[in-house]
Design a protein around this motif. Sequence first.
Motif, mmCIF file in Angstrom:
data_model
loop_
_atom_site.group_PDB
_atom_site.id
_atom_site.type_symbol
_atom_site.label_atom_id
_atom_site.label_comp_id
_atom_site.label_asym_id
_atom_site.label_seq_id
_atom_site.Cartn_x
_atom_site.Cartn_y
_atom_site.Cartn_z
ATOM 1 N N LEU A 237 -13.595 -5.516 10.222
ATOM 2 C CA LEU A 237 -12.205 -5.947 10.423
ATOM 3 C C LEU A 237 -11.568 -5.167 11.562
ATOM 4 C CD1 LEU A 237 -11.153 -5.997 6.661
ATOM 5 C CD2 LEU A 237 -11.361 -8.016 8.131
ATOM 6 N N TYR A 238 -10.877 -5.880 12.447
ATOM 7 C CA TYR A 238 -10.133 -5.164 13.490
ATOM 8 C C TYR A 238 -8.882 -5.936 13.881
ATOM 9 C CZ TYR A 238 -12.076 -8.375 16.989
ATOM 10 O OH TYR A 238 -12.407 -9.493 17.703
ATOM 11 N N LYS A 239 -7.933 -5.199 14.464
ATOM 12 C CA LYS A 239 -6.662 -5.821 14.856
ATOM 13 C C LYS A 239 -6.850 -6.440 16.236
ATOM 14 C CE LYS A 239 -1.753 -5.182 14.783
ATOM 15 N NZ LYS A 239 -1.334 -6.346 14.029
ATOM 16 N N THR A 240 -6.416 -7.675 16.365
ATOM 17 C CA THR A 240 -6.594 -8.357 17.638
ATOM 18 C C THR A 240 -5.283 -8.399 18.420
ATOM 19 O OG1 THR A 240 -7.038 -10.490 18.669
ATOM 20 C CG2 THR A 240 -6.251 -10.559 16.436
ATOM 21 N N ASP B 83 -3.497 -11.459 13.854
ATOM 22 C CA ASP B 83 -3.208 -10.155 13.256
ATOM 23 C C ASP B 83 -4.566 -9.445 13.193
ATOM 24 O OD1 ASP B 83 -1.809 -8.114 11.942
ATOM 25 O OD2 ASP B 83 -2.349 -8.921 9.978
ATOM 26 N N TYR B 84 -5.212 -9.450 12.042
ATOM 27 C CA TYR B 84 -6.571 -8.913 11.964
ATOM 28 C C TYR B 84 -7.577 -10.053 12.108
ATOM 29 C CZ TYR B 84 -5.519 -4.079 10.967
ATOM 30 O OH TYR B 84 -5.119 -2.774 11.090
ATOM 31 N N THR B 85 -8.770 -9.706 12.490
ATOM 32 C CA THR B 85 -9.811 -10.722 12.628
ATOM 33 C C THR B 85 -11.162 -10.145 12.225
ATOM 34 O OG1 THR B 85 -10.762 -12.368 14.153
ATOM 35 C CG2 THR B 85 -10.319 -10.212 15.068
ATOM 36 N N LYS C 52 -2.094 -2.608 5.854
ATOM 37 C CA LYS C 52 -1.711 -2.954 7.231
ATOM 38 C C LYS C 52 -1.920 -4.438 7.547
ATOM 39 C CE LYS C 52 -3.389 1.416 9.102
ATOM 40 N NZ LYS C 52 -4.447 1.979 9.909
ATOM 41 N N ILE C 53 -2.721 -5.123 6.759
ATOM 42 C CA ILE C 53 -3.133 -6.482 7.127
ATOM 43 C C ILE C 53 -2.148 -7.531 6.614
ATOM 44 C CG2 ILE C 53 -4.945 -8.235 6.893
ATOM 45 C CD1 ILE C 53 -6.984 -6.037 6.569
ATOM 46 N N LEU D 89 -7.726 -0.837 4.691
ATOM 47 C CA LEU D 89 -6.846 -1.518 5.662
ATOM 48 C C LEU D 89 -5.808 -2.438 5.021
ATOM 49 C CD1 LEU D 89 -9.580 -2.440 8.298
ATOM 50 C CD2 LEU D 89 -7.782 -0.716 8.558
ATOM 51 N N VAL E 51 -6.036 -12.402 8.029
ATOM 52 C CA VAL E 51 -7.299 -12.229 8.762
ATOM 53 C C VAL E 51 -7.718 -13.585 9.302
ATOM 54 C CG1 VAL E 51 -9.745 -11.639 8.579
ATOM 55 C CG2 VAL E 51 -8.041 -10.224 7.428
#
Length: 267
Positions: free
Chosen positions: A10-13, A19-21, A77-78, A74, A81
């Motif tokens: 998972l990472y923030k785009t 948002d996250y992807t 923060k998410i 996470l 996704v």
Amino acid sequence: MKTIVRKSMLYKTGVEYGDYTMNHVQGCSHGCTYPCYAMLMAKRFGRASSYEDWCEPRLVSNTLELLDREIPRLKPKIRTVHLCFTTDPFMYGYDEVSAMSVEAMRKLNAAHIPVTALSKGLLPLELAELSHDNSYGITLISLDESYREKAEPGAAPYRERIAALKELHDKGCNTWVSIEPYPSPNLIEQDLHEILEEVSFANRIIFGRTNYNRVVSSYPNVKVWYDRLAHEVISFCDANGIACHIKKGTLQLVDDAPSAPIAPSGE
Ligand code: SF4
């Protein structure tokens, strides 16, 4: 299919509506030729040696283990996704990819994280059993199969994509259609209105121009032409109660303006 192992998922785009992807496959058999930005980046950073290499997808075999580890950390923060930005979560003809995507979505939903998914494959009906806070989309830039064979050679036929999305819509799911990257008339002569009519059941429509393509850039007055089409999409959505989003750079008069939903979001 081939597999690889990754260290994180998972990472923030930073992209326009993300948002996250997560991207749990490296490469994509759809092999889009507009060109595919993800392939250009993969080639640049050594993750794909050629177009052919890119078109041979590798499933990240430890996807679910990574999610088990990352979701609790996470979760605060998410917001959402998105599956996926650099591959396709329902890759046509790859059941292992679809099965992994559904399992990943189940895990995210179990943690009360809504998911958006966008595909040029076939969205499976079992998605209707997941959280109704999710939303499911297809990319649809034409209805002409001979154009699809040139532009998205490995992807699902257009009518099958629409039918799968409509089934989810009929089951009460939130659905959207991404009409991007829309081709200029020197690539294909077609009527945008016919495409809009085919997907008028969707909750949301996103429209965007083709970038990084010399043929499109060479079309006379291309910006004005995209501007007119963007207004056609806005009017159609307005008249049909569909939420609408025009991608940055498509609407000439507000080229660099912050991009915002033009009608209330269906998501
Ligand atoms: S479906 Fe998306 S990721 Fe796959 S080749 Fe086409 S543009 Fe690239």
